[in-house]
Scaffold this active site. Structure first.
Site, PDB file in Angstrom:
ATOM      1  N   CYS A 152      -2.470  69.575  71.874  1.00 14.64           N
ATOM      2  CA  CYS A 152      -1.788  69.214  73.117  1.00 14.64           C
ATOM      3  C   CYS A 152      -2.738  69.239  74.316  1.00 14.64           C
ATOM      4  O   CYS A 152      -3.731  69.980  74.337  1.00 14.64           O
ATOM      5  CB  CYS A 152      -0.636  70.166  73.389  1.00 14.64           C
ATOM      6  SG  CYS A 152       0.724  70.049  72.224  1.00 14.64           S
ATOM      7  N   GLU A 155      -2.204  70.460  77.311  1.00 13.96           N
ATOM      8  CA  GLU A 155      -2.219  71.740  78.035  1.00 13.96           C
ATOM      9  C   GLU A 155      -3.228  72.699  77.420  1.00 13.96           C
ATOM     10  O   GLU A 155      -4.004  73.350  78.108  1.00 13.96           O
ATOM     11  CB  GLU A 155      -0.831  72.393  77.996  1.00 13.96           C
ATOM     12  CG  GLU A 155       0.264  71.598  78.669  1.00 13.96           C
ATOM     13  CD  GLU A 155       0.990  70.645  77.725  1.00 13.96           C
ATOM     14  OE1 GLU A 155       0.334  70.033  76.852  1.00 13.96           O
ATOM     15  OE2 GLU A 155       2.211  70.503  77.876  1.00 13.96           O
TER      16      GLU A 155
HETATM   17  N1  THU Z   1       2.036  66.893  73.370  1.00 19.42           N
HETATM   18  C1  THU Z   1       1.271  67.473  74.345  1.00 19.42           C
HETATM   19  O1  THU Z   1       0.127  67.077  74.560  1.00 19.42           O
HETATM   20  N2  THU Z   1       1.812  68.479  75.056  1.00 19.42           N
HETATM   21  C2  THU Z   1       3.068  68.989  74.859  1.00 19.42           C
HETATM   22  O2  THU Z   1       3.420  69.970  75.495  1.00 19.42           O
HETATM   23  C3  THU Z   1       3.990  68.338  73.944  1.00 19.42           C
HETATM   24  C4  THU Z   1       3.399  67.322  73.055  1.00 19.42           C
HETATM   25  C5  THU Z   1       1.463  65.812  72.577  1.00 19.42           C
HETATM   26  C6  THU Z   1       1.239  66.131  71.130  1.00 19.42           C
HETATM   27  C7  THU Z   1       1.269  64.779  70.508  1.00 19.42           C
HETATM   28  O3  THU Z   1      -0.021  64.207  70.599  1.00 19.42           O
HETATM   29  C8  THU Z   1       2.210  63.968  71.391  1.00 19.42           C
HETATM   30  O4  THU Z   1       2.325  64.709  72.595  1.00 19.42           O
HETATM   31  C9  THU Z   1       3.584  63.735  70.802  1.00 19.42           C
HETATM   32  O5  THU Z   1       4.180  64.901  70.408  1.00 19.42           O
END
Ligand code: THU
Length: 136
Positions: free
Chosen positions: A58, A60
């Site tokens: 992710c 974050e």
């Molecule tokens: N994702 C994030 O980058 N941050 C989050 O808090 C939730 C999900 C990303 C992971 C994945 O690459 C895409 O969003 C879809 O879930």
């Protein structure tokens, strides 16, 4: 100390920019994150996916690992940008809570480039697991 308007604006612009660098060919869901440290520095990260889907990282957590690698460990504010202004996942909330007592988390919708919600970290993950509990 809460971030100034100028710092918030820099965080939003940084997160919008890094959102464009997201590597998300599987979900097509681009996420950008930026954070301000208590020393006034800004770090950023985007989501990075993989053909082995479960290995996606992710935005974050990528911003946070960059912060730590640069020798910083206390978050003063964070911005997360997605289409629609989505909130951080549970895993990210736990990792975010490690690096600050409480701080504002601004959700930004990349469609409007505006802030849709401001959370306090403690409200995003009440009762987070912490060292205090581990060492009890
Ligand atoms: N994702 C994030 O980058 N941050 C989050 O808090 C939730 C999900 C990303 C992971 C994945 O690459 C895409 O969003 C879809 O879930």
């Amino acid at each position: 100390m809460p971030p100034s308007q100028q710092q918030i604006e820099s965080l939003v612009q940084t997160a919008l920019l890094v959102q464009q660098r997201a590597y998300a060919p599987y979900s097509n869901f681009l996420v950008g994150a930026s954070l301000l440290t208590t020393t006034g520095k800004i770090f950023h990260g985007c989501n990075v996916e993989n053909a082995s889907y479960g290995l996606a990282i992710c935005a974050e957590r990528n911003a946070i690992t960059t912060m730590v690698a640069e020798g910083e460990a206390t978050i003063a504010a964070m911005v997360v940008v997605t289409k629609g202004g989505g909130s951080p996942c549970g895993a990210c909330r736990q990792v975010m809570s490690e690096f600050g007592d409480n701080f504002p988390v601004y959700l930004v919708d990349s469609n409007t480039q505006g802030i849709t919600h401001i959370w306090q970290m403690r409200d995003l993950l009440p009762g987070a697991f912490s060292l205090i509990q581990r060492d009890a």
